[in-house]
Design a protein around this motif. Structure first.
Motif, PDB file in Angstrom:
ATOM      1  N   UNK A 125       0.828  -1.203   0.000  1.00  0.00           N
ATOM      2  CA  UNK A 125       0.000   0.000   0.000  1.00  0.00           C
ATOM      3  C   UNK A 125       0.864   1.256   0.000  1.00  0.00           C
ATOM      4  N   UNK A 126       1.870   1.291   0.857  1.00  0.00           N
ATOM      5  CA  UNK A 126       2.773   2.442   0.908  1.00  0.00           C
ATOM      6  C   UNK A 126       3.457   2.662  -0.434  1.00  0.00           C
ATOM      7  N   UNK A 161      -9.334 -11.081   9.712  1.00  0.00           N
ATOM      8  CA  UNK A 161      -9.984 -10.736  10.979  1.00  0.00           C
ATOM      9  C   UNK A 161     -10.389  -9.272  10.968  1.00  0.00           C
ATOM     10  N   UNK A 162     -11.538  -8.967  11.571  1.00  0.00           N
ATOM     11  CA  UNK A 162     -11.900  -7.551  11.690  1.00  0.00           C
ATOM     12  C   UNK A 162     -10.826  -6.858  12.526  1.00  0.00           C
ATOM     13  N   UNK A 163     -10.367  -5.731  12.077  1.00  0.00           N
ATOM     14  CA  UNK A 163      -9.239  -5.094  12.740  1.00  0.00           C
ATOM     15  C   UNK A 163      -9.457  -3.590  12.789  1.00  0.00           C
ATOM     16  N   UNK A 164      -9.488  -3.051  13.996  1.00  0.00           N
ATOM     17  CA  UNK A 164      -9.700  -1.611  14.138  1.00  0.00           C
ATOM     18  C   UNK A 164      -8.523  -0.825  13.558  1.00  0.00           C
ATOM     19  N   UNK A 165      -7.344  -1.450  13.453  1.00  0.00           N
ATOM     20  CA  UNK A 165      -6.188  -0.762  12.891  1.00  0.00           C
ATOM     21  C   UNK A 165      -6.371  -0.451  11.405  1.00  0.00           C
ATOM     22  N   UNK A 166      -7.260  -1.165  10.730  1.00  0.00           N
ATOM     23  CA  UNK A 166      -7.484  -0.910   9.308  1.00  0.00           C
ATOM     24  C   UNK A 166      -7.997   0.506   9.084  1.00  0.00           C
ATOM     25  N   UNK A 167      -8.726   1.047  10.059  1.00  0.00           N
ATOM     26  CA  UNK A 167      -9.256   2.398   9.902  1.00  0.00           C
ATOM     27  C   UNK A 167      -8.141   3.441   9.889  1.00  0.00           C
ATOM     28  N   UNK A 179      -5.322   2.993   8.222  1.00  0.00           N
ATOM     29  CA  UNK A 179      -4.610   2.861   6.952  1.00  0.00           C
ATOM     30  C   UNK A 179      -5.266   3.721   5.875  1.00  0.00           C
ATOM     31  N   UNK A 180      -4.462   4.221   4.926  1.00  0.00           N
ATOM     32  CA  UNK A 180      -5.025   5.036   3.850  1.00  0.00           C
ATOM     33  C   UNK A 180      -5.675   4.173   2.767  1.00  0.00           C
ATOM     34  N   UNK A 181      -6.776   3.503   3.151  1.00  0.00           N
ATOM     35  CA  UNK A 181      -7.527   2.679   2.208  1.00  0.00           C
ATOM     36  C   UNK A 181      -8.928   3.242   2.061  1.00  0.00           C
ATOM     37  N   UNK A 182      -9.578   2.890   0.974  1.00  0.00           N
ATOM     38  CA  UNK A 182     -10.919   3.386   0.715  1.00  0.00           C
ATOM     39  C   UNK A 182     -11.987   2.551   1.391  1.00  0.00           C
TER      40      UNK A 182
END
Length: 130
Positions: A70-71, A90-96, A98-101
């Motif tokens: 991604x970077x 796994x659901x991961x709060x850290x994903x929020x 990340x610069x993803x859509x």
């Protein structure tokens, strides 16, 4: 009957080290979109170019992680020119952070994949050629 993607169809890059999953997603999408598949982070970087409209990116790739990919994608191109949907087991709060859509939790459904593509790049008509 031979399948063909529509002219000027959006281009989707699927990146997942689970070959069966990546190939299944490709089969779902290839009737409506131009689809490329990469089974590793390094392959993803080789497949990525200005034609890519949306990337489905596995977070937990061996070797070069999804976050590292991604970077690098964001270094190579303007983030406004393509969308990234992170795939995670796994659901991961850290994903929020990340610069993803968007982020999807595996196992993903056909509806989730098509909805994501339509949301970010529009819906292409299904085309078949005899």
């Amino acid at each position: 009957m031979t399948q063909a993607t529509p002219q000027d169809a959006p281009t989707v890059l699927l990146v997942d080290d689970e070959v069966a999953l990546a190939d299944s997603l490709a089969l779902w999408l290839e009737r409506r979109y131009d689809v490329r598949v990469a089974y590793s982070g390094r392959d993803a970087l080789q497949e990525f170019d200005d034609d890519i409209d949306i990337v489905f990116l596995d977070r937990n790739l061996p070797g070069l992680s999804g976050e590292s990919v991604l970077e690098e994608l964001h270094r190579q191109a303007d983030a406004d020119d393509f969308a990234v949907v992170m795939l995670s087991a796994t659901p991961d709060s850290e994903l929020s952070d990340l610069p993803v859509d968007d982020a999807l939790t595996k196992p993903v459904t056909k509806t989730q994949i098509f909805d994501a593509v339509a949301r970010f790049v529009g819906d292409a008509p299904e085309v078949t050629v005899d």
